[in-house]
Scaffold this motif. Structure first.
Motif, PDB file in Angstrom:
ATOM      1  N   ILE A  23       0.870  -1.557  -0.122  1.00  0.00           N
ATOM      2  CA  ILE A  23       0.090   0.123   0.204  1.00  0.00           C
ATOM      3  C   ILE A  23       0.621   1.378   0.216  1.00  0.00           C
ATOM      4  O   ILE A  23       0.713   2.119  -1.162  1.00  0.00           O
ATOM      5  CB  ILE A  23      -0.581  -0.167   1.233  1.00  0.00           C
ATOM      6  N   ILE A  24       2.050   1.679   1.171  1.00  0.00           N
ATOM      7  CA  ILE A  24       2.583   2.803   0.817  1.00  0.00           C
ATOM      8  C   ILE A  24       4.077   1.851   0.533  1.00  0.00           C
ATOM      9  O   ILE A  24       4.571   1.434   0.681  1.00  0.00           O
ATOM     10  CB  ILE A  24       2.500   2.603   2.644  1.00  0.00           C
ATOM     11  N   VAL A  25       4.453   3.117  -0.482  1.00  0.00           N
ATOM     12  CA  VAL A  25       5.437   2.773  -1.222  1.00  0.00           C
ATOM     13  C   VAL A  25       6.314   4.403  -1.670  1.00  0.00           C
ATOM     14  O   VAL A  25       5.994   4.985  -0.912  1.00  0.00           O
ATOM     15  CB  VAL A  25       5.546   2.173  -3.228  1.00  0.00           C
ATOM     16  N   ARG A  26       7.671   4.051  -1.737  1.00  0.00           N
ATOM     17  CA  ARG A  26       8.457   4.752  -2.243  1.00  0.00           C
ATOM     18  C   ARG A  26       7.663   6.769  -2.693  1.00  0.00           C
ATOM     19  O   ARG A  26       7.746   7.528  -2.809  1.00  0.00           O
ATOM     20  CB  ARG A  26       9.159   5.127  -3.063  1.00  0.00           C
ATOM     21  N   ASP A  27       6.794   6.277  -3.463  1.00  0.00           N
ATOM     22  CA  ASP A  27       6.484   8.228  -4.409  1.00  0.00           C
ATOM     23  C   ASP A  27       4.728   8.218  -3.542  1.00  0.00           C
ATOM     24  O   ASP A  27       3.789   8.462  -4.137  1.00  0.00           O
ATOM     25  CB  ASP A  27       6.314   7.969  -5.657  1.00  0.00           C
ATOM     26  N   GLY A  28       4.670   7.441  -2.430  1.00  0.00           N
ATOM     27  CA  GLY A  28       2.855   7.684  -1.930  1.00  0.00           C
ATOM     28  C   GLY A  28       2.380   6.584  -1.805  1.00  0.00           C
ATOM     29  O   GLY A  28       2.321   5.893  -0.974  1.00  0.00           O
ATOM     30  N   THR A  29       1.671   6.290  -2.657  1.00  0.00           N
ATOM     31  CA  THR A  29       0.801   4.607  -2.525  1.00  0.00           C
ATOM     32  C   THR A  29       0.502   3.918  -3.253  1.00  0.00           C
ATOM     33  O   THR A  29       0.570   4.643  -4.810  1.00  0.00           O
ATOM     34  CB  THR A  29      -0.768   5.012  -1.482  1.00  0.00           C
ATOM     35  N   SER A  30      -0.265   2.756  -3.764  1.00  0.00           N
ATOM     36  CA  SER A  30      -0.280   2.147  -4.855  1.00  0.00           C
ATOM     37  C   SER A  30      -2.152   2.007  -5.275  1.00  0.00           C
ATOM     38  O   SER A  30      -1.897   1.660  -6.112  1.00  0.00           O
ATOM     39  CB  SER A  30       0.436   1.168  -4.586  1.00  0.00           C
ATOM     40  N   GLU A  31      -1.956   2.779  -4.539  1.00  0.00           N
ATOM     41  CA  GLU A  31      -3.863   2.847  -5.113  1.00  0.00           C
ATOM     42  C   GLU A  31      -3.682   3.457  -6.804  1.00  0.00           C
ATOM     43  O   GLU A  31      -4.709   2.779  -6.804  1.00  0.00           O
ATOM     44  CB  GLU A  31      -4.293   4.614  -3.923  1.00  0.00           C
ATOM     45  N   PRO A  32      -2.954   4.282  -7.214  1.00  0.00           N
ATOM     46  CA  PRO A  32      -3.747   4.363  -8.328  1.00  0.00           C
ATOM     47  C   PRO A  32      -3.299   3.674  -9.823  1.00  0.00           C
ATOM     48  O   PRO A  32      -3.696   2.763 -10.934  1.00  0.00           O
ATOM     49  CB  PRO A  32      -2.252   5.790  -9.034  1.00  0.00           C
ATOM     50  N   VAL A  33      -2.392   1.858  -9.062  1.00  0.00           N
ATOM     51  CA  VAL A  33      -1.235   1.039  -9.605  1.00  0.00           C
ATOM     52  C   VAL A  33      -3.513   0.036  -9.409  1.00  0.00           C
ATOM     53  O   VAL A  33      -4.061  -0.238 -10.542  1.00  0.00           O
ATOM     54  CB  VAL A  33      -0.689   0.829  -8.682  1.00  0.00           C
ATOM     55  N   ALA A  34      -3.543   0.231  -8.749  1.00  0.00           N
ATOM     56  CA  ALA A  34      -4.565  -0.769  -7.968  1.00  0.00           C
ATOM     57  C   ALA A  34      -6.155  -0.630  -8.976  1.00  0.00           C
ATOM     58  O   ALA A  34      -6.701  -0.976  -9.246  1.00  0.00           O
ATOM     59  CB  ALA A  34      -4.973  -0.325  -6.591  1.00  0.00           C
ATOM     60  N   ASP A  35      -6.353   1.095  -9.176  1.00  0.00           N
ATOM     61  CA  ASP A  35      -7.177   1.468 -10.016  1.00  0.00           C
ATOM     62  C   ASP A  35      -6.848   1.247 -11.367  1.00  0.00           C
ATOM     63  O   ASP A  35      -8.034   0.440 -11.939  1.00  0.00           O
ATOM     64  CB  ASP A  35      -7.309   3.350 -10.052  1.00  0.00           C
ATOM     65  N   ALA A  36      -5.744   1.283 -11.682  1.00  0.00           N
ATOM     66  CA  ALA A  36      -5.400   0.971 -13.267  1.00  0.00           C
ATOM     67  C   ALA A  36      -5.714  -0.907 -13.823  1.00  0.00           C
ATOM     68  O   ALA A  36      -5.763  -1.053 -14.637  1.00  0.00           O
ATOM     69  CB  ALA A  36      -4.301   1.654 -13.388  1.00  0.00           C
ATOM     70  N   LEU A  37      -5.033  -1.561 -12.520  1.00  0.00           N
ATOM     71  CA  LEU A  37      -5.812  -2.909 -12.635  1.00  0.00           C
ATOM     72  C   LEU A  37      -7.377  -3.696 -12.045  1.00  0.00           C
ATOM     73  O   LEU A  37      -7.737  -4.322 -13.047  1.00  0.00           O
ATOM     74  CB  LEU A  37      -4.773  -3.343 -11.480  1.00  0.00           C
ATOM     75  N   ALA A  38      -7.946  -3.158 -11.256  1.00  0.00           N
ATOM     76  CA  ALA A  38      -9.881  -3.085 -11.465  1.00  0.00           C
ATOM     77  C   ALA A  38      -9.976  -3.079 -13.178  1.00  0.00           C
ATOM     78  O   ALA A  38     -10.560  -3.489 -13.158  1.00  0.00           O
ATOM     79  CB  ALA A  38      -9.773  -2.040 -10.587  1.00  0.00           C
ATOM     80  N   GLN A  39      -9.148  -1.265 -13.766  1.00  0.00           N
ATOM     81  CA  GLN A  39     -10.183  -1.668 -14.945  1.00  0.00           C
ATOM     82  C   GLN A  39      -9.882  -2.043 -15.738  1.00  0.00           C
ATOM     83  O   GLN A  39     -10.339  -2.012 -16.427  1.00  0.00           O
ATOM     84  CB  GLN A  39      -9.696   0.481 -15.202  1.00  0.00           C
ATOM     85  N   ARG A  40      -8.991  -2.566 -15.636  1.00  0.00           N
ATOM     86  CA  ARG A  40      -8.242  -3.490 -16.691  1.00  0.00           C
ATOM     87  C   ARG A  40      -8.809  -4.970 -16.391  1.00  0.00           C
ATOM     88  O   ARG A  40      -8.453  -6.685 -17.398  1.00  0.00           O
ATOM     89  CB  ARG A  40      -6.672  -4.075 -16.965  1.00  0.00           C
ATOM     90  N   GLY A  41      -9.349  -5.457 -15.674  1.00  0.00           N
ATOM     91  CA  GLY A  41      -9.963  -6.901 -14.506  1.00  0.00           C
ATOM     92  C   GLY A  41      -8.889  -7.412 -14.280  1.00  0.00           C
ATOM     93  O   GLY A  41      -8.434  -8.894 -13.781  1.00  0.00           O
ATOM     94  N   ILE A  42      -7.627  -7.262 -13.176  1.00  0.00           N
ATOM     95  CA  ILE A  42      -6.329  -7.724 -13.002  1.00  0.00           C
ATOM     96  C   ILE A  42      -6.222  -8.079 -11.897  1.00  0.00           C
ATOM     97  O   ILE A  42      -6.654  -6.846 -11.165  1.00  0.00           O
ATOM     98  CB  ILE A  42      -5.010  -7.125 -13.477  1.00  0.00           C
ATOM     99  N   PRO A  43      -6.739  -8.933 -11.107  1.00  0.00           N
ATOM    100  CA  PRO A  43      -6.736  -9.277  -9.968  1.00  0.00           C
ATOM    101  C   PRO A  43      -5.115  -9.241  -9.370  1.00  0.00           C
ATOM    102  O   PRO A  43      -4.222  -9.154  -9.466  1.00  0.00           O
ATOM    103  CB  PRO A  43      -6.876 -11.399  -9.684  1.00  0.00           C
ATOM    104  N   PHE A  44      -5.573  -8.863  -7.929  1.00  0.00           N
ATOM    105  CA  PHE A  44      -4.283  -8.063  -7.160  1.00  0.00           C
ATOM    106  C   PHE A  44      -4.947  -8.251  -5.766  1.00  0.00           C
ATOM    107  O   PHE A  44      -5.544  -8.213  -5.240  1.00  0.00           O
ATOM    108  CB  PHE A  44      -4.010  -6.875  -7.072  1.00  0.00           C
TER     109      PHE A  44
END
Length: 80
Positions: free
Chosen positions: A59-80
């Motif tokens: 969740i918490i990474v060097r440049d903030g949070t991974s929330e934008p990555v989670a959103d992009a994965l969800a939009q593409r239907g990729i499980p995380f």
């Protein structure tokens, strides 16, 4: 994902030892392509350029949070 064994995995983790352990784990599961990033921005760039079967996110990474990555994965239907 069409099978129980992922072929390609995106890992977003900024702790070195944890990322190495996760990489070893998914390699033992049979993954062939494993991309590891410590920053969400780098992971987003990789996600735009590649297809992944699944992802593991810290969740918490060097440049903030991974929330934008989670959103992009969800939009593409990729499980995380």
């Amino acid at each position: 994902m069409t099978s129980a064994t992922p072929n390609s995995v995106l890992i977003v983790e900024d702790e070195g030892l944890v990322s190495l352990m996760l990489e070893d784990l998914v390699r033992e599961m049979g993954a062939r392509v494993i991309d590891v990033f410590a920053a969400a921005g780098d992971a987003l760039a990789a996600l735009r350029a590649s297809d992944y079967d699944c992802a593991i996110l810290d969740i918490i990474v060097r440049d903030g949070t991974s929330e934008p990555v989670a959103d992009a994965l969800a939009q593409r239907g990729i499980p995380f």
